[in-house]
Design a protein around this motif. Structure first.
Motif, PDB file in Angstrom:
ATOM      1  N   THR A  17     -39.634 -81.335  43.308  1.00 51.39           N
ATOM      2  CA  THR A  17     -38.756 -81.771  42.233  1.00 51.39           C
ATOM      3  C   THR A  17     -39.000 -83.252  41.959  1.00 51.39           C
ATOM      4  N   PRO A  18     -39.232 -83.646  40.720  1.00 48.87           N
ATOM      5  CA  PRO A  18     -39.486 -85.069  40.431  1.00 48.87           C
ATOM      6  C   PRO A  18     -38.302 -85.949  40.826  1.00 48.87           C
ATOM      7  N   HIS A  19     -38.607 -87.105  41.361  1.00 46.54           N
ATOM      8  CA  HIS A  19     -37.558 -88.061  41.687  1.00 46.54           C
ATOM      9  C   HIS A  19     -36.890 -88.556  40.402  1.00 46.54           C
ATOM     10  N   THR A  20     -35.665 -89.016  40.541  1.00 42.63           N
ATOM     11  CA  THR A  20     -34.922 -89.544  39.387  1.00 42.63           C
ATOM     12  C   THR A  20     -34.559 -91.002  39.625  1.00 42.63           C
ATOM     13  N   LEU A  21     -35.518 -91.783  40.072  1.00 43.12           N
ATOM     14  CA  LEU A  21     -35.302 -93.198  40.326  1.00 43.12           C
ATOM     15  C   LEU A  21     -35.343 -93.992  39.023  1.00 43.12           C
ATOM     16  N   MET A  22     -34.537 -95.034  38.970  1.00 41.51           N
ATOM     17  CA  MET A  22     -34.547 -95.891  37.787  1.00 41.51           C
ATOM     18  C   MET A  22     -35.913 -96.579  37.649  1.00 41.51           C
ATOM     19  N   TRP A  23     -36.386 -96.700  36.409  1.00 45.62           N
ATOM     20  CA  TRP A  23     -37.663 -97.355  36.171  1.00 45.62           C
ATOM     21  C   TRP A  23     -37.507 -98.860  36.328  1.00 45.62           C
ATOM     22  N   PRO A  24     -38.445 -99.542  36.943  1.00 51.41           N
ATOM     23  CA  PRO A  24     -39.738 -99.087  37.460  1.00 51.41           C
ATOM     24  C   PRO A  24     -39.753 -98.848  38.959  1.00 51.41           C
ATOM     25  N   VAL A  25     -38.574 -98.630  39.582  1.00 51.23           N
ATOM     26  CA  VAL A  25     -38.484 -98.601  41.039  1.00 51.23           C
ATOM     27  C   VAL A  25     -39.444 -97.603  41.666  1.00 51.23           C
ATOM     28  N   GLY A  26     -39.581 -96.413  41.075  1.00 55.35           N
ATOM     29  CA  GLY A  26     -40.413 -95.403  41.694  1.00 55.35           C
ATOM     30  C   GLY A  26     -41.872 -95.432  41.295  1.00 55.35           C
ATOM     31  N   THR A  27     -42.290 -96.415  40.505  1.00 51.99           N
ATOM     32  CA  THR A  27     -43.686 -96.473  40.068  1.00 51.99           C
ATOM     33  C   THR A  27     -44.576 -96.998  41.190  1.00 51.99           C
ATOM     34  N   GLN A  28     -45.856 -96.676  41.116  1.00 53.80           N
ATOM     35  CA  GLN A  28     -46.793 -97.123  42.144  1.00 53.80           C
ATOM     36  C   GLN A  28     -46.895 -98.647  42.244  1.00 53.80           C
ATOM     37  N   PRO A  29     -46.978 -99.385  41.143  1.00 51.68           N
ATOM     38  CA  PRO A  29     -47.025-100.847  41.277  1.00 51.68           C
ATOM     39  C   PRO A  29     -45.777-101.417  41.943  1.00 51.68           C
ATOM     40  N   ALA A  30     -44.597-100.900  41.563  1.00 52.75           N
ATOM     41  CA  ALA A  30     -43.367-101.418  42.168  1.00 52.75           C
ATOM     42  C   ALA A  30     -43.315-101.094  43.658  1.00 52.75           C
ATOM     43  N   LEU A  31     -43.763 -99.896  44.027  1.00 53.25           N
ATOM     44  CA  LEU A  31     -43.805 -99.539  45.440  1.00 53.25           C
ATOM     45  C   LEU A  31     -44.781-100.433  46.199  1.00 53.25           C
ATOM     46  N   ALA A  32     -45.890-100.776  45.549  1.00 47.82           N
ATOM     47  CA  ALA A  32     -46.865-101.665  46.184  1.00 47.82           C
ATOM     48  C   ALA A  32     -46.252-103.033  46.455  1.00 47.82           C
ATOM     49  N   VAL A  33     -45.490-103.550  45.504  1.00 48.47           N
ATOM     50  CA  VAL A  33     -44.823-104.835  45.705  1.00 48.47           C
ATOM     51  C   VAL A  33     -43.816-104.732  46.837  1.00 48.47           C
ATOM     52  N   TRP A  34     -43.023-103.661  46.831  1.00 45.60           N
ATOM     53  CA  TRP A  34     -42.006-103.471  47.872  1.00 45.60           C
ATOM     54  C   TRP A  34     -42.668-103.441  49.251  1.00 45.60           C
ATOM     55  N   ARG A  35     -43.764-102.701  49.362  1.00 50.15           N
ATOM     56  CA  ARG A  35     -44.456-102.586  50.645  1.00 50.15           C
ATOM     57  C   ARG A  35     -45.027-103.926  51.098  1.00 50.15           C
ATOM     58  N   SER A  36     -45.534-104.710  50.157  1.00 52.77           N
ATOM     59  CA  SER A  36     -46.089-106.008  50.530  1.00 52.77           C
ATOM     60  C   SER A  36     -45.016-106.932  51.100  1.00 52.77           C
ATOM     61  N   LEU A  37     -43.772-106.691  50.715  1.00 52.07           N
ATOM     62  CA  LEU A  37     -42.660-107.510  51.194  1.00 52.07           C
ATOM     63  C   LEU A  37     -42.033-106.978  52.478  1.00 52.07           C
ATOM     64  N   PHE A  38     -41.966-105.641  52.609  1.00 50.80           N
ATOM     65  CA  PHE A  38     -41.106-105.082  53.646  1.00 50.80           C
ATOM     66  C   PHE A  38     -41.761-104.061  54.584  1.00 50.80           C
ATOM     67  N   PHE A  39     -43.018-103.732  54.382  1.00 49.40           N
ATOM     68  CA  PHE A  39     -43.605-102.694  55.229  1.00 49.40           C
ATOM     69  C   PHE A  39     -44.901-103.156  55.886  1.00 49.40           C
ATOM     70  N   LYS A  40     -44.971-102.888  57.179  1.00 47.36           N
ATOM     71  CA  LYS A  40     -46.194-103.056  57.937  1.00 47.36           C
ATOM     72  C   LYS A  40     -46.161-102.030  59.054  1.00 47.36           C
ATOM     73  N   PRO A  41     -47.213-101.206  59.206  1.00 46.98           N
ATOM     74  CA  PRO A  41     -47.199-100.213  60.287  1.00 46.98           C
ATOM     75  C   PRO A  41     -46.883-100.852  61.629  1.00 46.98           C
ATOM     76  N   SER A  42     -46.096-100.135  62.430  1.00 48.65           N
ATOM     77  CA  SER A  42     -45.642-100.675  63.711  1.00 48.65           C
ATOM     78  C   SER A  42     -45.969 -99.719  64.851  1.00 48.65           C
ATOM     79  N   PRO A  43     -47.260 -99.480  65.127  1.00 51.51           N
ATOM     80  CA  PRO A  43     -47.600 -98.576  66.226  1.00 51.51           C
ATOM     81  C   PRO A  43     -46.971 -99.048  67.528  1.00 51.51           C
ATOM     82  N   PHE A  44     -46.542 -98.087  68.327  1.00 49.91           N
ATOM     83  CA  PHE A  44     -45.798 -98.442  69.534  1.00 49.91           C
ATOM     84  C   PHE A  44     -46.692 -99.112  70.568  1.00 49.91           C
ATOM     85  N   VAL A  45     -46.193-100.211  71.113  1.00 48.49           N
ATOM     86  CA  VAL A  45     -46.874-100.918  72.195  1.00 48.49           C
ATOM     87  C   VAL A  45     -45.889-101.024  73.352  1.00 48.49           C
ATOM     88  N   ALA A  46     -46.245-100.426  74.473  1.00 49.84           N
ATOM     89  CA  ALA A  46     -45.351-100.427  75.624  1.00 49.84           C
ATOM     90  C   ALA A  46     -45.162-101.846  76.160  1.00 49.84           C
TER      91      ALA A  46
END
Length: 450
Positions: free
Chosen positions: A171-200
């Motif tokens: 089912t298509p998402h119903t996010l407000m534009w441009p929140v769900g677009t690929q460029p906006a997601l790319a910006v969000w990820r550059s600010l808030f996401f970095k893979p965090s593989p577990f290190v004991a």
């Protein structure tokens, strides 16, 4: 609540639009869409063979392991719509920016994971990218799933591939534009996401590290127990400082503050019992946490529950002691009288004249004590209001199959009644909570009516 959230979203729209234009012009078709933003996933190990279309079927032990991991991660809660086959997706997940619909995780080749390889699945869990490289919306907590090891990722996919395929188009998402677009997601990820593989942590025990891995990864506890900013981002995967959960309007307590949870001072056996059954000697789960126990932690092995308890208690014991109760204003005589009358009429029969609660013959908590109750005294009274409005229900689990429940009073008590009775129980029997106002109750009631 919803109106305020919408204003935040609209206020961010201009910023997101400007960022989107920049990213679209400067990066279109190259950095953000055509390739992973990190190194190529590590090859599948010999102990965890790739579950790819056309390869030999994984062994029974790997499938069993994957089923266990899916239960621990409570995958069914988001990836199963009411009345639909389990794991077929389609459940709407409301966010401050619109609706997100979960994916079909059954092995249907057209609409599910039937054509996904182990590398594809690892890319989704570890990098937040779909099979074709598109960025996934962060309603899927890929910051937490990036903690998961490759071996566990392969086991999860092996189990998912063992399920009966269900053809159910997304089912298509119903996010407000441009929140769900690929460029906006790319910006969000550059600010808030970095893979965090577990290190004991070499300074900690194997049990502590196992608990950390479960809490930070599969358990994704910080998805609820970490505050979110205006763009919907939570803290790091090990941030357990608590916060109000958007949309559902429940407060996830600070797991590092003993005053809010008691984790630092509660015996480990009781923490294990609470996670495994939904009830303990002095506490019961309700609201979103009851669902976590119902679908997830009750199926966790005693050893893993013990590991989680060890890790959580360690975090709480190491946190600085900043739990001095704030001075509270005196309660007016009118509110005090109204609260007492409402309590005597609707609450005392179960919770006792002095808030002492009731236990069953075998020592189980039937109706929890309100005197000295940490939930009652939380600085944020949201959970109390929710329970009075909509009822309080613990999960039915193998270790506690017939829990007692509390009926809803949403139609019986008005905002003034609820505010007064909650003020009563927060200020009686030695409790140190503050007054609850009719406005607070009204805002929570209105947010559920939207």
């Amino acid at each position: 609540m919803k109106t305020g959230t919408s204003r935040i979203g609209i206020g961010l729209l201009g910023i997101l639009l400007a960022l989107t234009v920049y990213v679209a012009v400067d990066n279109w078709g190259s950095h953000w869409f055509g390739r992973p933003d990190v190194a190529t996933p590590a090859p599948t190990t010999a102990s965890a063979p790739a579950s790819t279309p056309g390869n030999a079927a994984p062994n029974a032990a790997q499938i069993e392991r994957g089923q266990y991991l899916a239960r621990v991660g409570n995958c069914i809660a988001c990836h199963s719509a009411k009345g639909a086959p389990p794991m077929a997706g389609g459940r709407r997940i409301d966010t401050p920016f619109g609706g997100v619909y979960s994916s079909n995780l059954t092995p249907d080749p057209a609409t599910g994971l039937g054509q996904w390889s182990a590398d594809d699945f690892w890319q989704a869990l570890h990098h937040g990218r779909s099979q074709n490289g598109r960025l996934l919306v962060p309603a899927f907590p890929y910051n937490h799933t990036s903690v998961i090891t490759r071996e566990d990722s392969d086991a999860l996919l092996a189990w998912l591939h063992s399920l009966a395929p269900v053809q159910q188009a997304p089912t298509p998402h119903t996010l407000m534009w441009p929140v769900g677009t690929q460029p906006a997601l790319a910006v969000w990820r550059s600010l808030f996401f970095k893979p965090s593989p577990f290190v004991a942590d070499a300074k900690q025990s194997a049990e502590w590290n196992r608990g950390a891995y479960l809490v930070q990864g599969l358990g994704h506890c910080a998805a609820c127990h970490s505050p979110r900013n205006a763009l919907g981002a939570s803290g790091p995967v090990d941030d357990l400082s608590g916060g109000l959960m958007p949309i559902v309007n429940w407060y996830a307590p600070d797991l590092t503050r003993d005053r809010e949870t008691g984790l630092a001072s509660t015996p480990l056996a009781e923490i294990v019992r609470l996670l495994g059954t939904g009830t303990s000697a002095h506490a019961q789960t309700s609201g979103p946490m009851a669902e976590v126990v119902q679908h997830g932690t009750q199926y966790t092995t005693p050893a893993d529950l013990q590991a989680m308890a060890v890790y959580l208690q360690s975090r709480a014991q190491k946190a600085p002691a900043t739990d001095t109760p704030a001075a509270r204003a005196p309660v007016s005589l009118r509110v005090a009288e109204m609260g007492l009358k409402t309590y005597e009429r609707h609450c005392a029969q179960c919770h006792g004249d002095q808030g002492q609660g009731v236990r069953t013959a075998n020592g189980q908590v039937a109706y929890p004590a309100l005197a000295g109750n940490r939930t009652v005294q939380l600085r944020d009274p949201t959970n109390l209001v929710q329970m009075v409005l909509h009822g309080g229900y613990s999960p039915a689990t193998a270790g506690h199959p017939r829990p007692f429940g509390m009926p809803p009073f949403v139609l019986e008590l008005d905002d003034r009644d609820i505010a007064a009775v909650l003020t009563h129980l927060r200020t009686q029997w030695g409790n140190q909570g503050g007054e609850v106002t009719p406005l607070q109750v009204n805002r929570i009631r209105a947010s559920q009516d939207q």
